[in-house]
Design a protein around this motif. Sequence first.
Motif, short mmCIF file in Angstrom:
data_model
loop_
_atom_site.label_atom_id
_atom_site.label_comp_id
_atom_site.label_asym_id
_atom_site.label_seq_id
_atom_site.Cartn_x
_atom_site.Cartn_y
_atom_site.Cartn_z
N THR A 87 -9.07 8.87 -0.01
CA THR A 87 -8.18 9.06 -1.17
C THR A 87 -8.80 8.51 -2.45
N SER A 110 0.83 -1.20 0.00
CA SER A 110 0.00 0.00 0.00
C SER A 110 0.87 1.25 0.00
N PHE A 170 0.14 3.97 -2.85
CA PHE A 170 -0.23 5.36 -2.55
C PHE A 170 0.82 6.33 -3.06
N THR A 224 -2.21 9.66 3.82
CA THR A 224 -2.39 8.25 4.16
C THR A 224 -1.07 7.58 4.52
N GLU A 275 -5.81 6.14 9.30
CA GLU A 275 -5.27 5.55 8.08
C GLU A 275 -6.37 4.89 7.25
N THR A 278 0.04 5.80 8.08
CA THR A 278 0.62 4.46 8.26
C THR A 278 1.84 4.53 9.16
N THR A 281 -2.63 -0.76 -3.64
CA THR A 281 -3.25 -0.27 -2.40
C THR A 281 -4.35 -1.23 -1.96
N SER A 330 -7.39 6.20 3.59
CA SER A 330 -7.18 5.37 2.40
C SER A 330 -8.47 5.28 1.58
#
Lengths: 315, 254
Positions: free
Chosen positions: A90, A14, A18, A125, A83, A129, A51, A87
């Motif tokens: 986004t 991911s 991203f 994002t 997060e 993380t 992702t 995600s």
Amino acid sequence: MHPALSIVFFTTASGAGFALLLLLGLAVPLGLLPESSGFGFLALATAFVLTAAGLVSSAFHLGHPERAWRAFSQWRSSWLSREGVMSVVTLVPAAIFAIGWIFFGVTDGVIGLFGVLAAICAAVTIACTGMIYASLKPIHQWHNRWVVPNYFTLGLMAGFLLLDLLIRFWTVRPVWTPLLALLTVLAAWWTKEAYWRFIDTTSAPSTVAGATALGSRGRVRMLESPHTQDNYLLQEMGFRIARKHKTRLRLIARIAGFVLPALLSLIALLGSGMTAAIAAALAVLSAALGLVVERWLFFAEAKHTVTLYYGADAV
Amino acid sequence: MTDLPPSYPGQKKLGLVIDLDICVGCHACATACKEWNTGGHMAPLPDFNAYGDDAWGVWFNRIHSFEEGDGDGARTVHFPKSCLHCDEPACVTVCPTGASYKRAEDGIVLVNESLCIGCKLCSWACPYGAREFDADAGVMKKCTLCIDRIYNANLAPEERQPACVMVCPTKARFFGDLGDPNSAVSELVATRGGADLMPELGYRPVNKYLPPRRGRMRAEDRAPAPLTALVAEAQRESDAAHPLLRWVDRLLSR
């Protein structure tokens, strides 16, 4: 900390996905990348698959994957929740950007703005993380200033290496993608070395004496464990197998993750045609191996304060 | 919400005070905890392979044993550890679902099992190892401070305290309101210098540990020289002997 493969895969995949989205969202509206909708499809699909695969993989380590939607609720206090929210958030501007680019061939104006918005969300994002780990005070190897920059530079490095591979299906001799791939590999290498130096030269403020409120008579050490067999705490937080292989694994991470991708990016930058394309592909494969080893070490080298109660003197 | 409840002066903070001077490490509190809680609020506390190799189970209370100091002044300290019901419990704030929460009315930290997704992040956020994962139910479990005993109107008033406190044969465990400076437990903490575990992490645990009393080293506490010599001699003599003979030899040498 126990390096669960699902989480190792999730954070690397991911992170790369991203970061690729971030690069596309910024560079395409500025006209720095091929505007063909075929390239848009390939590049955005790669970012999306990475992702999504990462997020699905992370759900596998849950005790109750069917309740995963509940994790969107506590964004006010939890970095994991933030997060999760980010995600998904986004995906909204990313989807509008993707539809505009792939189906209507538009990459500027409002669609371009959605690209930039997707890029900003993707950056947030990645930071979230990193913060999941950086916010955990009991783990000195995570609760430090190097963790978020590590997640950023390692993600960007993966994103640029992927971009430099994908762009070769459309451009014979791209210039700035291999150059920036090379530079981000070097930046990621530097932050990773800084992180390793930090965890090697510093230790947590907590000791076994502080953990037990003992020590006025002298040295404190474990006499007996509470139980003869393993328990959850030791399996999850007391992972130790990696440490004796630490040096060798770091070497693998260094060579596969940074040295080879840097050299291969240099070949991709100076060469052209098939040679450069093969170099870019090998750089991606090598970096993928290096990043998985690096991420595995990130967990395996992390020492939790609970081990102080099970015989560790310091963490 | 996994936001912490607002704090105010004089807030009720139920917790335990554990006297490391008195604890003899009998594990009765751990056993009583397991017995009550496997039928209580967070039930069950599963065991896997309980009677074979690699036994694995969920416990809310575990008794560690440490040695402190060297030589004559050294001491063995038994150290029971369960949830400290912290004032700043990161295990609550990291929870992404709202399953973990700290009660405003008494400060007890609990898990709502029906909201828990089993991500285990709370157990990573706890420096003390208070949370254990129930691999059978796929949810996180933890000490409830015997919430189903302390408010249980079906129990006699003197039994309305945590199982670990009830059972302790040496009275090394105390239960009470540590938010009230005049409570018996708070006074105990004040007079005996009760301490926080890992205060540097800022979790501000409610449970306190009373350090072993200093005590004076008396002459009779030292291992008498003749005995040490005897043991050394017995070991020399019986080095090659049969283990049984060695044991008899040692027994007779007393």
